[in-house]
Scaffold this active site. Sequence first.
Site, PDB file in Angstrom:
ATOM      1  CE  LYS A 229      -1.403   2.963   2.698  1.00  0.00           C
ATOM      2  NZ  LYS A 229      -1.404   4.269   2.039  1.00  0.00           N
ATOM      3  CB  SER A 231       2.106   7.557   0.355  1.00  0.00           C
ATOM      4  OG  SER A 231       1.429   8.789   0.381  1.00  0.00           O
ATOM      5  CB  ALA A 285       0.765   8.633  16.034  1.00  0.00           C
ATOM      6  N   GLY A 287       2.285   3.794  13.712  1.00  0.00           N
ATOM      7  CA  GLY A 287       2.994   2.534  13.980  1.00  0.00           C
ATOM      8  C   GLY A 287       2.457   1.851  15.228  1.00  0.00           C
ATOM      9  CD  GLU A 304      12.305   3.991   8.862  1.00  0.00           C
ATOM     10  OE1 GLU A 304      12.141   4.950   9.651  1.00  0.00           O
ATOM     11  OE2 GLU A 304      12.394   4.105   7.640  1.00  0.00           O
ATOM     12  CB  CYS A 338      12.667   8.671   9.442  1.00  0.00           C
ATOM     13  SG  CYS A 338      11.005   8.472   8.857  1.00  0.00           S
ATOM     14  CD  GLU A 435      10.447  12.600  12.173  1.00  0.00           C
ATOM     15  OE1 GLU A 435       9.302  12.143  12.348  1.00  0.00           O
ATOM     16  OE2 GLU A 435      11.361  11.953  11.632  1.00  0.00           O
ATOM     17  CB  SER A 495      20.570   5.659   3.804  1.00  0.00           C
ATOM     18  OG  SER A 495      20.034   6.428   4.835  1.00  0.00           O
TER      19      SER A 495
HETATM   20  C1  SIN Z   1      13.121   7.425   5.889  1.00  0.00           C
HETATM   21  O1  SIN Z   1      13.035   8.628   5.900  1.00  0.00           O
HETATM   22  O2  SIN Z   1      12.217   6.747   6.374  1.00  0.00           O
HETATM   23  C2  SIN Z   1      14.267   6.698   5.240  1.00  0.00           C
HETATM   24  C3  SIN Z   1      15.496   7.482   5.057  1.00  0.00           C
HETATM   25  C4  SIN Z   1      16.608   6.693   4.401  1.00  0.00           C
HETATM   26  O3  SIN Z   1      16.414   5.553   3.965  1.00  0.00           O
HETATM   27  O4  SIN Z   1      17.710   7.216   4.353  1.00  0.00           O
END
Ligand code: SIN
Length: 535
Positions: A229, A231, A285, A287, A304, A338, A435, A495
């Site tokens: 799914k 976004s 929230a 999650g 995550e 994130c 955040e 990453s």
């Molecule tokens: C994310 O923002 O959830 C992932 C960031 C990343 O994979 O570097």
Amino acid sequence: MISHMNMALRSPMLLSRYSHLLSAKLQIQMHLSTSPLTRKMSTDARSIASQLSNSGLLKTQGLIGEKWSDAYDGKTIQVINPATGDSIADVACMGGRETNDAISSAYDAFRSWSKITAAERSKYLRKWYDLLMAHKEELAQLITLEQGKPLKESLGEVSYGAGFIEFASEEAKRIYGDIIPAPLSDRRLFVLKQPVGVVGAITPWNFPLAMITRKVGPALACGCTAVIKPSEITPLTALAAAELAIQAGIPAGVLNVVMGNAPDIGDAFLASPQVRKITFTGSTAVGKKLMAGSAETVKKVSLELGGNAPCIVFDDADLDIAVKGTLAAKFRNSGQTCICANRIIVQEGIYEKFANALLDAVQNMKVGDGFSDGVVQGPLINEAAVKKVESLIHDATSKGAKVIIGGKRHSLGLTFYEPTIVSDVHNDMRISREEAFGPVAPLLRFKTEEDAIRIANDTNAGLGSYVFTNSIQRSWRVAEALEYGLVGVNEAGISTEVAPFGGFKQSGLGREGSKYGMDEYLEIKYVCLGNMNKE
Ligand code: SIN
């Protein structure tokens, strides 16, 4: 991550408790319509969309088994280009019924997909990877079109995202079990690793490709089948990736895509005993709700969730490396990741120098449409994202923080926001606790190493973190003390598909990427052979 709130949830028994999550945002984003045709579009967007349409990559229907499908009630949802406000396409707005059919397809396909050899699964995934890379330009254009990030970042996302499929294709062949020395002489004990089953994968808009491949690559490699799914804000990249999976020969039903009514789709995942695993990237929230909702059918869950990344700059840091690293850690994807630095925690001896150097660098950042040359920062995803940034800055300045650059909407209008630095921030201000998910860099000051660690760890989140220092001893000490799943030392670009990604505390459960990410899609089965001494 507020914007991940797009996935509200409503299961039969959870309906009343979570009805407040029937997201306002969803209602804003969903302009229901029954026309399958694209509407108003800028010339650039139109020509890119028509090229993509000719290449067969602009899909607007969901994928259920072997069939591209409209919503059963004919509803569609507009996908908007955040850089222009124009509609790119109307895609199927699906719900519970389509999701249940997609789950059934995945369940049926699981029987054969889980039985073929790892080598065969590996070949399918490799082919998919090759196709993703062969269509890198088109996928990147789609990402910029629907998500807004600069084209260069989108190209990077395609390589990053495809990398998870390549890695999974290699790792598929290395899902080893164990033989355990038996405690009795007539026994033989071993461990098999077997696929969990059907996976429900719920992904966010900030990485329309990579957050899908990071889940689906290992799932398929392990022998699971999936319903994705994406976004509802950025479904087009997901659909294009699914089309390439079909072209790679991945059998019907192994990969399904439904999008549209997030609450209904989430409910269908949670309610189905056939879905054995939920994997989610999004807000803390939501999650938590998914974790609670999975209890009824005891699904395996990996999450995550949101972060509150500290970026600690010590007096002994290399100023140039620290500034470049902070810029990348903060402003990647307009601050919408994130692991974006959420608090820049700077030691007092270097504070002024660092603030001035960061100011110089930020002054030179070009904001605009991600397709324009030289642009390093695109729009924010929507109005709600801008409002969140505004309210955090307002709160901080009302408590004594100072805007040293930016701090307002960009003259380009829409959801463009000026790259911003706010100084004199304290850890008790909202900007340090929540955040921001936007292009605002709050500067906090500290005296000692202990102070820095205390400030950095003073949060319920624990995903990404960064440290800039020239001391090898300090880098070890601080990396060990940080309560975070990822630590970048003198580096922001951390990453990669080969390393584990995931959080401590309320930032999540489980890991994605690397060999550790494979375990999330596997059951461990212990087999005991008895009476082995019998002739
Ligand atoms: C994310 O923002 O959830 C992932 C960031 C990343 O994979 O570097």
